[in-house]
Design a protein around this motif. Structure first.
Motif, mmCIF file in Angstrom:
data_model
loop_
_atom_site.group_PDB
_atom_site.id
_atom_site.type_symbol
_atom_site.label_atom_id
_atom_site.label_comp_id
_atom_site.label_asym_id
_atom_site.label_seq_id
_atom_site.Cartn_x
_atom_site.Cartn_y
_atom_site.Cartn_z
ATOM 1 N N LYS A 13 5.061 -0.076 4.082
ATOM 2 C CA LYS A 13 5.745 0.981 4.422
ATOM 3 C C LYS A 13 7.144 1.174 3.323
ATOM 4 O O LYS A 13 7.724 2.167 3.205
ATOM 5 C CB LYS A 13 5.927 1.272 5.630
ATOM 6 C CG LYS A 13 6.736 0.256 6.321
ATOM 7 C CD LYS A 13 7.297 0.446 7.831
ATOM 8 C CE LYS A 13 7.946 -0.486 8.413
ATOM 9 N NZ LYS A 13 8.165 -0.282 9.751
ATOM 10 N N TYR A 27 3.636 9.956 1.882
ATOM 11 C CA TYR A 27 4.252 9.800 3.212
ATOM 12 C C TYR A 27 3.666 8.613 4.302
ATOM 13 O O TYR A 27 4.414 8.058 4.972
ATOM 14 C CB TYR A 27 3.940 11.018 4.059
ATOM 15 C CG TYR A 27 4.586 12.294 3.312
ATOM 16 C CD1 TYR A 27 6.098 12.577 3.495
ATOM 17 C CD2 TYR A 27 4.027 13.170 2.577
ATOM 18 C CE1 TYR A 27 6.771 13.487 2.762
ATOM 19 C CE2 TYR A 27 4.417 14.434 1.978
ATOM 20 C CZ TYR A 27 5.707 14.331 2.212
ATOM 21 O OH TYR A 27 6.405 15.533 1.514
ATOM 22 N N LEU A 28 2.450 8.351 3.943
ATOM 23 C CA LEU A 28 1.848 7.157 4.556
ATOM 24 C C LEU A 28 1.079 6.214 3.935
ATOM 25 O O LEU A 28 0.754 6.438 2.894
ATOM 26 C CB LEU A 28 0.989 7.825 5.626
ATOM 27 C CG LEU A 28 1.134 8.930 6.628
ATOM 28 C CD1 LEU A 28 -0.186 9.622 7.182
ATOM 29 C CD2 LEU A 28 1.961 8.325 7.821
ATOM 30 N N SER A 30 -1.494 4.778 4.545
ATOM 31 C CA SER A 30 -2.970 4.927 4.449
ATOM 32 C C SER A 30 -3.222 5.724 3.205
ATOM 33 O O SER A 30 -4.235 5.772 2.545
ATOM 34 C CB SER A 30 -3.416 5.558 5.689
ATOM 35 O OG SER A 30 -2.687 6.929 6.064
#
Length: 202
Positions: A13, A27-28, A30
């Motif tokens: 992150k 943003y993520l 994933s």
């Protein structure tokens, strides 16, 4: 075919957004992971070999076995056989987990491991593949392919940053999509362009 890459940092992150280390507009994690997987598999075939020069992932799921399982599942979705060179964010426990769950692909193990680096010969050159950049000095036929420094460059024509955030992709006529490993033909193009660039400065 033979490919090289480094510093995928799956699950990390701290890589998201416009950071001191990288420019990853997600943003993520994933979203970042899926983008790398999709772009990787567009250029790497199942029969290819990829040298990954370290920092596969930074994942703090608990228990630790869960983190290793998550990373393993990502790697099994990526095409090719891997030769994994240990980076500063890759611990021995992860490599042991991958070795325990290794399987055969194309008549050889999906995962092979190198602690420090590897030496390969390609097109009359020797390439030292390491996570950290090496200071080689004057070495006309030896090139160090490395990662670790993300969007920075070593001020030496013998060092080529092949990490997925590398600023040295500017030496290519066509930049790879985010997360795509480099073919050796692209590496050769970068080597020549960086050498030409340094000759212009003399």
């Amino acid at each position: 075919m033979l490919f090289v890459t480094s510093d995928t940092h799956f699950f990390d992150k701290h890589m998201l957004g416009m950071t001191d280390f990288a420019k990853r507009p997600f943003y993520l994690t994933s979203m970042m992971n899926e983008e790398i997987i999709a772009n990787w598999n567009k250029v790497v075939e199942k029969t290819d070999t990829v040298y990954h020069l370290g920092d596969i992932a930074v994942h703090f799921a608990r228990p630790e076995k869960k983190a290793h399982q998550d990373i393993y599942e990502i790697l099994t979705r990526l095409n090719g056989n891997f030769i994994l060179i240990k980076g500063n964010h890759d611990n021995r426990a992860l490599f042991k987990y991958l070795a325990k769950h290794n399987y055969e692909l194309n008549g050889k193990p999906k995962f092979s491991f190198e602690d420090v680096g590897a030496l390969i010969k390609y097109n009359h050159r020797q390439y030292y593949l390491t996570h950290y950049p090496l200071m080689l000095g004057i070495a006309p036929r030896i090139i160090n392919l490395h990662g670790h420094i993300h969007h920075y460059s070593v001020n030496a024509k013998e060092n080529i940053n092949v990490g997925i955030d590398s600023a040295e992709f500017d030496y290519l006529h066509e930049k790879p999509a985010f997360g795509q490993p480099l073919s050796m033909a692209q590496v050769e193009e970068m080597v020549q362009a960086k050498q030409d660039d340094y000759l212009k400065r003399r």
